[in-house]
Design a protein around this motif. Structure first.
Motif, PDB file in Angstrom:
ATOM      1  N   GLU A 116      -1.720  -3.808   1.111  1.00 12.48           N
ATOM      2  CA  GLU A 116      -2.133  -2.469   0.674  1.00 12.48           C
ATOM      3  C   GLU A 116      -3.645  -2.282   0.701  1.00 12.48           C
ATOM      4  OE1 GLU A 116      -1.333   0.598  -3.062  1.00 12.48           O
ATOM      5  OE2 GLU A 116      -0.754  -1.512  -3.227  1.00 12.48           O
ATOM      6  N   LYS A 117      -4.382  -3.179   0.068  1.00 13.82           N
ATOM      7  CA  LYS A 117      -5.837  -3.009  -0.024  1.00 13.82           C
ATOM      8  C   LYS A 117      -6.542  -3.107   1.322  1.00 13.82           C
ATOM      9  CE  LYS A 117      -6.160  -4.375  -4.878  1.00 13.82           C
ATOM     10  NZ  LYS A 117      -6.625  -5.402  -5.851  1.00 13.82           N
ATOM     11  N   PRO A 118      -6.196  -4.083   2.194  1.00 15.19           N
ATOM     12  CA  PRO A 118      -6.863  -4.128   3.505  1.00 15.19           C
ATOM     13  C   PRO A 118      -6.552  -2.915   4.380  1.00 15.19           C
ATOM     14  CG  PRO A 118      -5.784  -6.215   3.031  1.00 15.19           C
ATOM     15  CD  PRO A 118      -5.315  -5.246   2.009  1.00 15.19           C
ATOM     16  N   SER A 119      -5.434  -2.224   4.113  1.00 18.22           N
ATOM     17  CA  SER A 119      -5.052  -1.073   4.930  1.00 18.22           C
ATOM     18  C   SER A 119      -5.955   0.129   4.699  1.00 18.22           C
ATOM     19  CB  SER A 119      -3.603  -0.671   4.624  1.00 18.22           C
ATOM     20  OG  SER A 119      -2.716  -1.709   4.940  1.00 18.22           O
ATOM     21  N   VAL A 120      -6.669   0.149   3.589  1.00 15.97           N
ATOM     22  CA  VAL A 120      -7.484   1.306   3.224  1.00 15.97           C
ATOM     23  C   VAL A 120      -8.509   1.635   4.302  1.00 15.97           C
ATOM     24  CG1 VAL A 120      -9.180   2.179   1.568  1.00 15.97           C
ATOM     25  CG2 VAL A 120      -7.155   0.957   0.758  1.00 15.97           C
ATOM     26  N   ALA A 121      -9.068   0.601   4.947  1.00 13.74           N
ATOM     27  CA  ALA A 121     -10.149   0.810   5.920  1.00 13.74           C
ATOM     28  C   ALA A 121      -9.657   1.194   7.309  1.00 13.74           C
ATOM     29  CB  ALA A 121     -11.001  -0.457   6.014  1.00 13.74           C
ATOM     30  N   LEU A 122      -8.340   1.149   7.555  1.00  9.40           N
ATOM     31  CA  LEU A 122      -7.826   1.442   8.892  1.00  9.40           C
ATOM     32  C   LEU A 122      -7.808   2.945   9.159  1.00  9.40           C
ATOM     33  CD1 LEU A 122      -4.755  -0.933   9.339  1.00  9.40           C
ATOM     34  CD2 LEU A 122      -7.093  -1.256  10.141  1.00  9.40           C
ATOM     35  N   ASP A 123      -8.023   3.316  10.434  1.00  9.78           N
ATOM     36  CA  ASP A 123      -7.878   4.719  10.781  1.00  9.78           C
ATOM     37  C   ASP A 123      -6.396   5.071  10.842  1.00  9.78           C
ATOM     38  OD1 ASP A 123      -6.750   4.352  13.469  1.00  9.78           O
ATOM     39  OD2 ASP A 123      -8.752   3.725  14.082  1.00  9.78           O
ATOM     40  N   GLN A 124      -6.095   6.368  10.848  1.00  9.94           N
ATOM     41  CA  GLN A 124      -4.720   6.831  10.723  1.00  9.94           C
ATOM     42  C   GLN A 124      -3.825   6.329  11.845  1.00  9.94           C
ATOM     43  OE1 GLN A 124      -3.956   8.442   7.909  1.00  9.94           O
ATOM     44  NE2 GLN A 124      -1.797   8.248   8.478  1.00  9.94           N
ATOM     45  N   GLY A 125      -4.356   6.242  13.054  1.00 11.88           N
ATOM     46  CA  GLY A 125      -3.560   5.789  14.184  1.00 11.88           C
ATOM     47  C   GLY A 125      -3.066   4.372  14.012  1.00 11.88           C
ATOM     48  N   LYS A 126      -3.927   3.488  13.538  1.00 13.18           N
ATOM     49  CA  LYS A 126      -3.534   2.088  13.343  1.00 13.18           C
ATOM     50  C   LYS A 126      -2.710   1.915  12.071  1.00 13.18           C
ATOM     51  CE  LYS A 126      -7.326  -0.043  15.946  1.00 13.18           C
ATOM     52  NZ  LYS A 126      -8.127   1.132  16.296  1.00 13.18           N
ATOM     53  N   LEU A 127      -2.996   2.744  11.059  1.00 13.27           N
ATOM     54  CA  LEU A 127      -2.281   2.637   9.789  1.00 13.27           C
ATOM     55  C   LEU A 127      -0.794   2.909   9.970  1.00 13.27           C
ATOM     56  CD1 LEU A 127      -2.547   2.212   6.737  1.00 13.27           C
ATOM     57  CD2 LEU A 127      -2.948   4.677   6.506  1.00 13.27           C
ATOM     58  N   ALA A 128      -0.468   3.784  10.928  1.00 16.00           N
ATOM     59  CA  ALA A 128       0.926   4.172  11.136  1.00 16.00           C
ATOM     60  C   ALA A 128       1.793   3.002  11.558  1.00 16.00           C
ATOM     61  CB  ALA A 128       1.001   5.278  12.180  1.00 16.00           C
TER      62      ALA A 128
END
Length: 390
Positions: free
Chosen positions: A332-344
């Motif tokens: 959860e915490k490392p995902s905060v910095a990802l852009d929306q395309g990669k987060l998906a």
């Protein structure tokens, strides 16, 4: 073992891990560690071309009838290769209607259908059924954080299996049997080991290395036209047997039954059979509550029920650990910095991260018997049992 099987397995244990490790070092050295596009293209090409030669040979060889274990192991090698191709963006189910690797799909579906499992690599390929050669099990890379994750995840799985085995042995004896107390104690000790291994991962696993260099190999990919979710650390029956036997989760709950249906083919057949058997058993919490009015003054009830409550609380603790420590810290915490395309495409199970986290919170609270108004947990029933204990 056929010569084709031997050569493919040898490649997975050597050059395959070399290529992946070199690519991970290239990715990790970038400012944007999540980017894999146009990085190490020659290495990616080598993984694909070298691996495909082995796969084509095995596809042409067909079923050599060397037994379940050998077929399952070949499926694991094939699955590791396909997972690496997915990790390095040589395939992406979001952009395809079918797998571009038709020989691999044909081989995977042939094996999967013949032995009754999903036609991709599963958790057991890298944990409970990952044969070591000269002290070295299979892995995607040589990275120390992947080794740490696999070693301690496997220890945790076996501890859960020990707990489930102890609880299943109580079923034919009954909760009032004198030895049931000892078996509840065995389950409690095993769950204590789960908590201990979770703590090692929490304190020693590098967050960025896990998030950027280990977890991406667990993404969904297609075999044929079907998209199969990524391998999950919970893809074994033991943890669900504990859920069901304690009564914390119930197979007739639509949310929980969907979990069981989704994971069934990601488990080995013996786990599938064990889980099905467990689903038809009465749970211990209901049994103790049924006994309580007449037996609460009996010594056996006080001792065995008290030990059962400790098992339930220990199972809840490991669930809270997994979600509040491991999922939060390493996903959860490392995902905060990802852009929306990669987060998906962060999650191994497929759905967007917020959806996955809400689902995991429900599972955590079911296992912890947490008080909630929006879902049914066994909180009140567990409190009723506790109220009759001295």
């Amino acid at each position: 073992m056929s010569r084709n099987v031997e050569k493919f397995d040898g490649w997975i244990r050597s050059r395959f891990a070399d290529f992946n490790t070199e690519l991970e070092e290239l990715y990790f050295a970038q400012k944007d560690r999540a980017n894999v596009e146009s990085v190490g293209d020659e290495l990616k090409k080598a993984i694909y071309e070298e691996g495909r030669k082995f796969v084509v040979a095995l596809r042409d060889e067909g079923n050599t009838d060397e037994g379940f274990d050998r077929a399952f192991d070949v499926l694991g090698d094939l699955g590791l290769w396909l997972a690496a191709l997915r990790r390095h963006e040589l395939t992406n189910p979001a952009k395809e209607e079918k797998s571009p690797f038709f020989e691999a799909s044909a081989l995977g579906m042939h094996i999967g259908a013949s032995i009754g499992v999903a036609p991709r690599f599963a958790t057991s390929h890298l944990s409970t059924h990952n044969a070591a050669i000269n002290g070295q099990p299979k892995a995607f890379t040589w990275l120390k954080d992947e080794k740490l994750f696999l070693d301690y995840n496997t220890r945790g799985i076996f501890a859960y299996k020990r707990a489930a085995d102890a609880l299943m042995r109580i079923v034919p004896m009954g909760v009032s049997h004198p030895v049931a107390h000892t078996l509840f104690q065995d389950a409690l000790n095993a769950l204590g080991d789960v908590a201990r291994w979770n703590e090692v991962l929490f304190s020693e696993l590098d967050i960025d290395r896990f998030f950027f260099s280990v977890r991406p190999y667990y993404k969904p990919y297609r075999v044929g036209r079907h998209e199969y979710r990524g391998a999950n650390a919970g893809d074994f029956s033991g943890i669900n047997e504990i859920d069901l036997l304690t009564g914390l989760c119930q197979a007739n709950d639509p949310y929980y039954s969907q979990i069981l249906v989704d994971k069934m083919l990601f488990m080995r057949p013996e786990d599938q059979a064990s889980l099905r058997d467990c689903m038809r058993r009465r749970n211990f919490l209901d049994i103790f509550l049924e006994y309580a009015p007449a037996a609460k003054g009996e010594r056996w009830f006080q001792e065995n029920a008290a030990m059962f409550v400790k098992v339930v609380e220990a199972h809840g603790k490991t669930a809270q650990q997994h979600h509040d420590m491991l999922v939060s810290r390493f996903i959860e915490k490392p995902s905060v910095a990802l852009d929306q395309g990669k987060l998906a495409q962060v999650t191994a199970s497929g759905p967007p991260l917020p959806v996955l986290l809400r689902s995991l919170e429900i599972l955590r609270d079911l296992r912890a018997a947490a008080p909630r108004n929006d879902i049914h947990t066994r909180h009140d029933d567990l409190e009723r049992l506790k109220s009759v204990l001295a």
